[in-house]
Design an enzyme around this catalytic site. Structure first.
Site, PDB file in Angstrom:
ATOM      1  N   SER A  42       0.836  -1.346  -0.027  1.00  0.00           N
ATOM      2  CA  SER A  42      -0.029   0.082   0.073  1.00  0.00           C
ATOM      3  C   SER A  42       0.869   1.320   0.122  1.00  0.00           C
ATOM      4  CB  SER A  42      -0.835  -0.094   1.279  1.00  0.00           C
ATOM      5  OG  SER A  42      -1.591  -1.108   1.407  1.00  0.00           O
ATOM      6  N   HIS A  74      -9.547  -5.132 -10.990  1.00  0.00           N
ATOM      7  CA  HIS A  74      -8.278  -4.673 -10.639  1.00  0.00           C
ATOM      8  C   HIS A  74      -7.426  -5.944 -10.561  1.00  0.00           C
ATOM      9  CE1 HIS A  74      -5.558  -2.663  -7.668  1.00  0.00           C
ATOM     10  NE2 HIS A  74      -5.275  -3.820  -7.629  1.00  0.00           N
ATOM     11  N   ARG A  96      -0.038  -8.081  -3.528  1.00  0.00           N
ATOM     12  CA  ARG A  96       0.168  -9.362  -2.814  1.00  0.00           C
ATOM     13  C   ARG A  96      -0.995  -9.925  -2.129  1.00  0.00           C
ATOM     14  NH1 ARG A  96       3.000  -5.693   1.093  1.00  0.00           N
ATOM     15  NH2 ARG A  96       4.695  -6.995   1.152  1.00  0.00           N
ATOM     16  N   THR A  97      -1.073 -11.004  -1.990  1.00  0.00           N
ATOM     17  CA  THR A  97      -2.269 -11.899  -1.262  1.00  0.00           C
ATOM     18  C   THR A  97      -1.773 -11.652   0.043  1.00  0.00           C
ATOM     19  OG1 THR A  97      -2.379 -13.326  -3.062  1.00  0.00           O
ATOM     20  CG2 THR A  97      -3.459 -14.197  -1.253  1.00  0.00           C
ATOM     21  N   HIS A  98      -2.928 -11.354   0.944  1.00  0.00           N
ATOM     22  CA  HIS A  98      -2.960 -10.952   2.297  1.00  0.00           C
ATOM     23  C   HIS A  98      -3.510 -12.257   3.034  1.00  0.00           C
ATOM     24  CE1 HIS A  98      -2.498  -7.012   0.903  1.00  0.00           C
ATOM     25  NE2 HIS A  98      -1.780  -6.666   2.111  1.00  0.00           N
ATOM     26  N   GLU A 197      -6.223  -2.247  14.495  1.00  0.00           N
ATOM     27  CA  GLU A 197      -6.060  -2.698  15.925  1.00  0.00           C
ATOM     28  C   GLU A 197      -7.100  -1.677  16.617  1.00  0.00           C
ATOM     29  OE1 GLU A 197      -3.390  -1.738  14.018  1.00  0.00           O
ATOM     30  OE2 GLU A 197      -3.200  -4.016  13.479  1.00  0.00           O
TER      31      GLU A 197
HETATM   32  I1  8IG Z   1      -1.650   1.129   5.550  1.00  0.00           I
HETATM   33  O1  8IG Z   1      -2.626   1.006  11.286  1.00  0.00           O
HETATM   34  C1  8IG Z   1      -2.195   0.260   7.042  1.00  0.00           C
HETATM   35  N1  8IG Z   1      -2.151  -0.916   7.111  1.00  0.00           N
HETATM   36  N2  8IG Z   1      -2.686  -3.572  11.179  1.00  0.00           N
HETATM   37  N3  8IG Z   1      -2.779  -1.234  11.160  1.00  0.00           N
HETATM   38  C2  8IG Z   1      -2.609  -2.393  10.655  1.00  0.00           C
HETATM   39  N4  8IG Z   1      -2.442  -2.556   9.181  1.00  0.00           N
HETATM   40  C3  8IG Z   1      -2.290  -1.175   8.632  1.00  0.00           C
HETATM   41  C4  8IG Z   1      -2.476   0.104   9.385  1.00  0.00           C
HETATM   42  C5  8IG Z   1      -2.551  -0.115  10.756  1.00  0.00           C
HETATM   43  N5  8IG Z   1      -2.144   0.865   8.343  1.00  0.00           N
END
Ligand code: 8IG
Length: 279
Positions: A42, A74, A96-98, A197
């Site tokens: 990202s 996409h 990527r694959t998450h 979080e």
């Molecule tokens: I962009 O604040 C991004 N990815 N876990 N926490 C988590 N993933 C993220 C965050 C974040 N910002």
């Protein structure tokens, strides 16, 4: 359907699928070997553009083991790029694959294994993440020094006790700091996501020794070490982690921070890559 779709299939070997993927990449790019791979997370999408001339661009689903697009319209691409005039070739993974997609850990690390099968010796893992240090304004790149994997899983299968000492190569971090002496380092904590979080979880991450929170990278880094790749990890702090600032998190903020940081992180990535392939 490839064998990566069924992690419980005992006859499936994800390394075989990675070799087939590397064969297709070699065919479609005309390069029997690549030298370095980069995964653009990202905020990093445009950062690959300064690397050099794009020789070939392949829709990821054309390559064995890469999933069909998650969002209609996409399609992630895999690009083969000349690294300036060094003669080296880079493989760029535009997405990527998450783990939170629920497609299994083999899918998450397939790009890394494909990079290794394609001949790469080094992988640069980038991501967008939340920062715990209030001095890191959105748009600040931070080198990953180490990680804490809170996903409760591993890409390694079987009794295979892979050492993770210096996983995020101190040699490569030094090269990055030669390029930009202002780069800070931090410990990246991977949560499963896809939710951000809670403030309490962010405080927990801090107590544990974390500096960055995100939803990727650690499983890829582990797979890279298993495959013998040297790893450089760079996070782009796109937002302060929940509770660190008074503002709630927004995906728009994340995207804007990435766009604002694009020129700096693009130049950084290009110069670091050039130095890695020439030293
Ligand atoms: I962009 O604040 C991004 N990815 N876990 N926490 C988590 N993933 C993220 C965050 C974040 N910002």
């Amino acid at each position: 359907m490839t064998s990566l779709d069924d992690p419980d299939d005992p006859t499936a070997d994800p390394f075989d699928v990675a070799r087939s993927a590397a064969d297709v990449i070699a065919q479609r790019t005309g390069a029997d070997k690549h030298d370095i791979a980069l995964v653009l997370g990202s905020g990093w999408a445009g950062a690959g553009d300064l690397l050099g001339r794009t020789v070939a661009e392949i829709p990821a689903p054309d390559v064995p083991g890469f999933p069909p697009p998650a969002v209609a319209g996409h399609v992630g691409t895999i690009r083969s790029v000349e690294v300036g005039d060094t003669g080296a070739r880079a493989l760029l993974f535009g997405s990527r694959t998450h783990l939170y997609e629920g497609k299994g850990v083999r899918r998450v690390v397939h790009g890394v294994r494909t990079a290794a099968a394609a001949g790469c010796r080094t992988i640069v893992l980038t991501n967008g993440c939340g920062g715990l240090n209030p001095a890191w304004a959105p748009g600040t790149p931070v080198l990953i020094r180490d990680h804490i994997n809170l996903t409760a899983t591993s890409p390694i299968e079987g009794a295979n006790f892979v050492d993770l000492t210096d996983l995020y190569s101190s040699r490569l971090r030094s090269i990055a700091k030669e390029v930009d002496a202002d780069l800070d380092e931090g410990v990246y904590v991977q949560f499963r996501g896809p939710h951000y979080e809670t403030p309490a979880e962010v405080r927990m991450a801090k107590v544990l020794g974390g500096d960055l929170v995100g939803m990727s990278t650690t499983l890829e880094a582990i797979a890279a070490r298993q495959a013998g790749l040297e790893v450089l990890g760079i996070s782009l702090v796109t937002n302060l982690a929940a509770g660190i600032s008074e503002n709630p998190l927004s995906h728009t903020e994340v995207i804007e921070a990435g766009q604002a940081a694009a020129p700096r992180i693009g130049a950084l990535l290009a110069e670091v890559t050039r130095r890695i392939v020439t030293t």
